[in-house]
Design a protein around this motif. Structure first.
Motif, PDB file in Angstrom:
ATOM      1  N   ASP A 189     -42.600  -0.413   0.638  1.00 22.34           N
ATOM      2  CA  ASP A 189     -41.986  -0.095  -0.653  1.00 22.34           C
ATOM      3  C   ASP A 189     -43.079   0.163  -1.695  1.00 22.34           C
ATOM      4  OD1 ASP A 189     -40.480   0.090  -2.921  1.00 22.34           O
ATOM      5  OD2 ASP A 189     -39.458  -1.830  -2.681  1.00 22.34           O
ATOM      6  N   LYS A 190     -43.129   1.386  -2.235  1.00 26.41           N
ATOM      7  CA  LYS A 190     -44.175   1.757  -3.188  1.00 26.41           C
ATOM      8  C   LYS A 190     -43.739   1.618  -4.648  1.00 26.41           C
ATOM      9  CE  LYS A 190     -46.396   5.045  -0.044  1.00 26.41           C
ATOM     10  NZ  LYS A 190     -46.883   6.436   0.143  1.00 26.41           N
ATOM     11  N   ARG A 191     -42.524   1.159  -4.869  1.00 25.74           N
ATOM     12  CA  ARG A 191     -42.039   1.031  -6.245  1.00 25.74           C
ATOM     13  C   ARG A 191     -42.790  -0.065  -6.995  1.00 25.74           C
ATOM     14  NH1 ARG A 191     -35.816  -0.139  -5.512  1.00 25.74           N
ATOM     15  NH2 ARG A 191     -36.739  -1.493  -3.918  1.00 25.74           N
ATOM     16  N   THR A 192     -42.899   0.093  -8.297  1.00 26.83           N
ATOM     17  CA  THR A 192     -43.484  -0.931  -9.157  1.00 26.83           C
ATOM     18  C   THR A 192     -42.368  -1.661  -9.892  1.00 26.83           C
ATOM     19  OG1 THR A 192     -43.725   0.632 -10.984  1.00 26.83           O
ATOM     20  CG2 THR A 192     -45.591   0.382  -9.469  1.00 26.83           C
ATOM     21  N   ARG A 193     -42.673  -2.821 -10.389  1.00 32.49           N
ATOM     22  CA  ARG A 193     -41.676  -3.626 -11.083  1.00 32.49           C
ATOM     23  C   ARG A 193     -41.143  -2.915 -12.321  1.00 32.49           C
ATOM     24  NH1 ARG A 193     -41.005  -9.128 -10.135  1.00 32.49           N
ATOM     25  NH2 ARG A 193     -42.079  -9.836  -8.252  1.00 32.49           N
ATOM     26  N   ALA A 194     -39.855  -3.066 -12.545  1.00 34.67           N
ATOM     27  CA  ALA A 194     -39.217  -2.384 -13.673  1.00 34.67           C
ATOM     28  C   ALA A 194     -39.664  -2.967 -15.001  1.00 34.67           C
ATOM     29  CB  ALA A 194     -37.698  -2.476 -13.539  1.00 34.67           C
ATOM     30  N   GLU A 195     -39.939  -4.270 -15.023  1.00 36.69           N
ATOM     31  CA  GLU A 195     -40.301  -4.926 -16.283  1.00 36.69           C
ATOM     32  C   GLU A 195     -41.679  -5.550 -16.169  1.00 36.69           C
ATOM     33  OE1 GLU A 195     -37.231  -7.660 -17.290  1.00 36.69           O
ATOM     34  OE2 GLU A 195     -35.765  -6.096 -17.721  1.00 36.69           O
ATOM     35  N   VAL A 196     -42.620  -4.960 -16.857  1.00 39.09           N
ATOM     36  CA  VAL A 196     -43.986  -5.471 -16.894  1.00 39.09           C
ATOM     37  C   VAL A 196     -44.344  -5.893 -18.317  1.00 39.09           C
ATOM     38  CG1 VAL A 196     -46.410  -4.950 -16.496  1.00 39.09           C
ATOM     39  CG2 VAL A 196     -44.674  -4.053 -14.927  1.00 39.09           C
ATOM     40  N   GLU A 197     -44.029  -5.045 -19.286  1.00 40.61           N
ATOM     41  CA  GLU A 197     -44.324  -5.358 -20.683  1.00 40.61           C
ATOM     42  C   GLU A 197     -43.075  -5.832 -21.435  1.00 40.61           C
ATOM     43  OE1 GLU A 197     -46.065  -1.862 -22.248  1.00 40.61           O
ATOM     44  OE2 GLU A 197     -47.969  -2.128 -21.181  1.00 40.61           O
ATOM     45  N   SER A 198     -42.023  -6.158 -20.695  1.00 36.62           N
ATOM     46  CA  SER A 198     -40.803  -6.680 -21.312  1.00 36.62           C
ATOM     47  C   SER A 198     -40.085  -7.549 -20.296  1.00 36.62           C
ATOM     48  CB  SER A 198     -39.882  -5.537 -21.758  1.00 36.62           C
ATOM     49  OG  SER A 198     -39.410  -4.819 -20.626  1.00 36.62           O
ATOM     50  N   SER A 199     -39.068  -8.262 -20.738  1.00 34.53           N
ATOM     51  CA  SER A 199     -38.260  -9.077 -19.837  1.00 34.53           C
ATOM     52  C   SER A 199     -36.831  -9.093 -20.336  1.00 34.53           C
ATOM     53  CB  SER A 199     -38.808 -10.509 -19.746  1.00 34.53           C
ATOM     54  OG  SER A 199     -38.727 -11.151 -20.998  1.00 34.53           O
ATOM     55  N   THR A 200     -35.898  -9.364 -19.429  1.00 34.05           N
ATOM     56  CA  THR A 200     -34.483  -9.414 -19.758  1.00 34.05           C
ATOM     57  C   THR A 200     -33.960 -10.818 -19.523  1.00 34.05           C
ATOM     58  OG1 THR A 200     -34.158  -7.098 -19.173  1.00 34.05           O
ATOM     59  CG2 THR A 200     -32.200  -8.494 -19.204  1.00 34.05           C
ATOM     60  N   GLY A 201     -33.241 -11.342 -20.503  1.00 35.94           N
ATOM     61  CA  GLY A 201     -32.629 -12.654 -20.380  1.00 35.94           C
ATOM     62  C   GLY A 201     -31.119 -12.531 -20.392  1.00 35.94           C
ATOM     63  N   LEU A 202     -30.469 -12.893 -19.298  1.00 32.87           N
ATOM     64  CA  LEU A 202     -29.018 -12.822 -19.207  1.00 32.87           C
ATOM     65  C   LEU A 202     -28.404 -13.988 -19.970  1.00 32.87           C
ATOM     66  CD1 LEU A 202     -28.792 -12.009 -15.389  1.00 32.87           C
ATOM     67  CD2 LEU A 202     -28.710 -10.401 -17.314  1.00 32.87           C
ATOM     68  N   LEU A 203     -27.367 -13.715 -20.763  1.00 32.64           N
ATOM     69  CA  LEU A 203     -26.793 -14.746 -21.621  1.00 32.64           C
ATOM     70  C   LEU A 203     -25.335 -15.068 -21.308  1.00 32.64           C
ATOM     71  CD1 LEU A 203     -28.295 -13.659 -25.067  1.00 32.64           C
ATOM     72  CD2 LEU A 203     -29.021 -15.574 -23.618  1.00 32.64           C
ATOM     73  N   ALA A 204     -24.472 -14.067 -21.268  1.00 33.47           N
ATOM     74  CA  ALA A 204     -23.047 -14.349 -21.106  1.00 33.47           C
ATOM     75  C   ALA A 204     -22.318 -13.088 -20.682  1.00 33.47           C
ATOM     76  CB  ALA A 204     -22.457 -14.887 -22.413  1.00 33.47           C
ATOM     77  N   ARG A 205     -21.042 -13.273 -20.346  1.00 34.34           N
ATOM     78  CA  ARG A 205     -20.190 -12.142 -19.976  1.00 34.34           C
ATOM     79  C   ARG A 205     -18.763 -12.456 -20.412  1.00 34.34           C
ATOM     80  NH1 ARG A 205     -19.780  -7.658 -16.681  1.00 34.34           N
ATOM     81  NH2 ARG A 205     -17.916  -7.461 -15.384  1.00 34.34           N
ATOM     82  N   SER A 206     -18.102 -11.455 -20.968  1.00 35.15           N
ATOM     83  CA  SER A 206     -16.702 -11.592 -21.390  1.00 35.15           C
ATOM     84  C   SER A 206     -15.946 -10.373 -20.896  1.00 35.15           C
ATOM     85  CB  SER A 206     -16.597 -11.699 -22.916  1.00 35.15           C
ATOM     86  OG  SER A 206     -15.241 -11.760 -23.321  1.00 35.15           O
ATOM     87  N   GLY A 207     -14.953 -10.582 -20.037  1.00 33.61           N
ATOM     88  CA  GLY A 207     -14.238  -9.459 -19.468  1.00 33.61           C
ATOM     89  C   GLY A 207     -15.171  -8.571 -18.684  1.00 33.61           C
ATOM     90  N   ASN A 208     -15.277  -7.308 -19.083  1.00 32.95           N
ATOM     91  CA  ASN A 208     -16.162  -6.360 -18.395  1.00 32.95           C
ATOM     92  C   ASN A 208     -17.425  -6.069 -19.189  1.00 32.95           C
ATOM     93  OD1 ASN A 208     -15.113  -4.885 -20.490  1.00 32.95           O
ATOM     94  ND2 ASN A 208     -14.672  -3.052 -19.259  1.00 32.95           N
ATOM     95  N   THR A 209     -17.772  -6.972 -20.118  1.00 26.90           N
ATOM     96  CA  THR A 209     -18.935  -6.765 -20.986  1.00 26.90           C
ATOM     97  C   THR A 209     -19.956  -7.880 -20.781  1.00 26.90           C
ATOM     98  OG1 THR A 209     -17.557  -5.674 -22.652  1.00 26.90           O
ATOM     99  CG2 THR A 209     -19.721  -6.449 -23.345  1.00 26.90           C
ATOM    100  N   SER A 210     -21.204  -7.480 -20.546  1.00 26.55           N
ATOM    101  CA  SER A 210     -22.298  -8.432 -20.373  1.00 26.55           C
ATOM    102  C   SER A 210     -23.158  -8.481 -21.632  1.00 26.55           C
ATOM    103  CB  SER A 210     -23.165  -8.037 -19.169  1.00 26.55           C
ATOM    104  OG  SER A 210     -22.413  -8.000 -17.983  1.00 26.55           O
TER     105      SER A 210
END
Length: 600
Positions: A197-218
């Motif tokens: 696999d030659k792909r690089t990581r999607a997040e190097v200079e940023s990060s995503t923090g998952l918080l909550a979900r309501s219905g079909n919305t994250s």
């Protein structure tokens, strides 16, 4: 910092594994282990390196450029990186430290305190010194561009590691892999595909923090990093739609956000004044929940927001971990009303108008740290045995050392509190589960030494500290028995069942490093254990929407366990993070940007 450390360590593993094929005759161990059995404790990389390697059962990206060095049909490895290799293959065997003295630039020493072993190499010498004894090696170390390189075969023998070549794969570990076994052959192509696999990581200079979900919305936040600052922004995203940024007042610190009572609570600074805000995922609107005095997000962090018997509580930490302190507030009518303060408030339970809690003073253990505060009068008093310390995992090492860790477990049931505890003055005591009458009186020891526990019905279920096995005892004492007669870890209680992971035989589950293991469920009512995962699970989630697990091995993906006990892949790719909510599971991918969700 964690990403940088991982990159350096992973690169060390790559550099240390460059080698020529090993013959079966070179191995001292019997060729009886399959690659599948030893997968999670073997470093695996391809000869055609694409910056991917398997470490401890998981695919890892390597960010530093290290090349194979071949000379006279031998493969050499930079000495400063070899120590990482030996320690990472099997952490229970201790870590290796590399020592180099500028006054003796052509010599290098590897030491392992746990194994009581010292190995000395010298450039140009066909002899290495192992604990003071000269051992001949077939080729000598040499130096190139100021770096000392060792012949890997000789170094591996000194480090007691197995080195093998298998159809273009390099295997390094403590096991001798049998290449003829079906469970070895079947893994070769899947492993090669992942390592190509030659792909690089999607997040190097940023990060995503998952918080909550309501219905079909994250709902999630993105943190963007620069050399001088970090900015955090809140987003919502409907399934199949594009992310929409939510404008928030002031300077929100979303990395400290907590979800409680169906809302997302986070600190922010508006007009120079700190405030606590709350976002309702149903409406997508944020509003001020309370003003905050004598505290700023930059001086500490929002430790916890939780609800007990209809009342919301907020714990604010001030200062650092060593010298800091915490204050617990009650959120009432848009104001924070102080309840109690402490060094490090760990666990909470409610008994009517009394709030029970434990205080972890890790710099100086103090008995009598299980306390209660009257929510009407504010009076604080200790409960339990004054000679005992509660809510602490106390562990004794074979060498006589003592370690402490907090345990956020405090349960009130039928007029008693249940907590881990030990007698502070007893230097041989380790934590066990105790029943502590709230009305006073003698406490009762319910279990042998334990590291965690759960209450269900008339029993307490616990993890045995010495063996890692899953046990059961009565709430009145006695009736102790073992339910699962092998080490378990990552144990959780849900819906009358215990969920846990089990590592393959020969792998230590107690070394403190994330590892993949088979996921199981133990049905308490039926007294039956069921294996849930088809692939080694690096993590798992269990809740009203079901059981999910992440595999980051040779068949990576996010899997859901069906009613028939079989695994169904939701996505077949490397998963970076997950969050299970009442509306389904939300996840991010390692090599693809975005937030994804499944309500099934």
């Amino acid at each position: 910092m964690k990403k940088t450390a991982l990159a350096v360590l992973a690169a060390a593993l790559w550099a240390g594994t460059a080698l020529a094929p090993a013959s079966a005759a070179d191995s001292k161990a019997p060729a009886s282990t399959s690659l599948k059995q030893a997968f999670d404790r073997t470093v695996i990389l391809p000869y055609d390196f694409q910056q991917k390697v398997f470490i401890r059962g998981s695919k890892t990206d390597l960010y530093l450029d290290y090349k194979l060095v071949q000379r006279d049909s031998r493969v050499f490895v930079p000495i400063r990186l070899l120590g990482y290799l030996a320690g990472e293959v099997n952490r229970s065997g201790g870590t290796w430290e590399t020592k180099w003295d500028a006054k003796r630039p052509n010599e290098v020493v590897l030491t392992n305190a746990a194994l009581k072993k010292t190995i000395r190499f010298a450039v140009g010498s066909r002899s290495m010194d192992v604990n003071g004894k000269a051992v001949s090696i077939d080729v000598a170390p040499y130096k190139v561009n100021g770096t000392i390189l060792l012949p890997l075969r000789s170094a591996s023998d000194a480090l007691d590691k197995e080195i093998q070549w298998l159809d273009g794969l390099i295997l390094i570990g403590d096991d001798k892999i049998d290449p003829k076994l079906a469970d070895t052959r079947s893994l070769i192509e899947p492993i090669k595909r992942q390592l190509a696999d030659k792909r690089t990581r999607a997040e190097v200079e940023s990060s995503t923090g998952l918080l909550a979900r309501s219905g079909n919305t994250s709902y999630y936040y993105r943190a963007f990093y620069t050399a001088s600052s970090t900015s955090e922004m809140l987003y919502r995203q409907k399934d199949g739609g594009k992310p929409v940024r939510i404008e928030l007042a002031g300077q929100p610190v979303l990395s400290q956000a907590k979800v409680a009572d169906g809302k997302i609570y986070f600190p922010t600074v508006v007009g120079g004044k700190p405030e606590l805000h709350a976002l309702d995922p149903v409406t997508g609107k944020a509003a001020k929940a309370a003003s905050v005095s004598d505290w700023k997000p930059s001086d500490g962090w929002l430790e916890a927001v939780f609800k007990l018997e209809g009342q919301l509580f907020v714990n604010l930490h001030s200062g650092d971990n060593t010298m800091g302190s915490e204050t617990l507030y009650r959120l009432d009518g848009g104001t924070l009303q102080k309840v109690v303060g402490g060094k490090s408030l760990m666990a909470y339970a409610r008994a009517g108008d009394r709030l029970l809690y434990t205080d972890f003073r890790f710099m100086s253990m103090q008995p009598g740290n299980l306390k209660q505060v009257d929510l009407k009068t504010g009076k604080v008093s200790s409960i339990g045995d004054a000679a005992f310390t509660y809510g602490i995992n106390r562990t004794l090492s074979e060498g006589g050392g003592v370690s402490y860790a907090s345990n956020a477990k405090l349960v009130v049931k039928d007029g008693s509190a249940y907590s881990l505890g030990y007698e502070e003055a007893d230097q041989t005591a380790t934590s066990a589960v105790y029943r502590i009458p709230l009305a006073g009186g003698a406490q009762t020891k319910l279990t042998p030494p334990a590291s965690d526990f759960w209450l269900e019905g008339a029993s307490v279920y616990y993890v045995d500290r010495a063996t890692g096995k899953l046990g059961q005892a009565g709430l009145s004492g006695g009736a102790v028995r073992i339910l699962v007669d092998r080490p378990v870890f990552d144990v959780r209680m849900h819906g009358g069942s215990l969920y846990y992971r089990v590592l393959p035989t020969g792998t230590d589950a107690r070394d403190g490093y994330a590892q993949a293991g088979d996921l199981y469920r133990y049905d308490l009512a039926a007294g039956r254990e069921t294996k849930l995962s088809d692939q080694p699970a690096l993590s798992y989630e269990v809740g009203p929407k079901g059981v999910y697990y992440v595999s980051n091995g040779y068949e990576p993906g996010l899997y859901k366990v069906g009613a028939d006990g079989k695994s169904m892949a939701i996505v077949r790719d490397n998963v970076a993070s997950t969050l299970l909510t009442d509306s389904g599971i939300v996840y991010t991918l390692t090599y693809k940007s975005g937030v994804f969700a499944s309500g099934s």
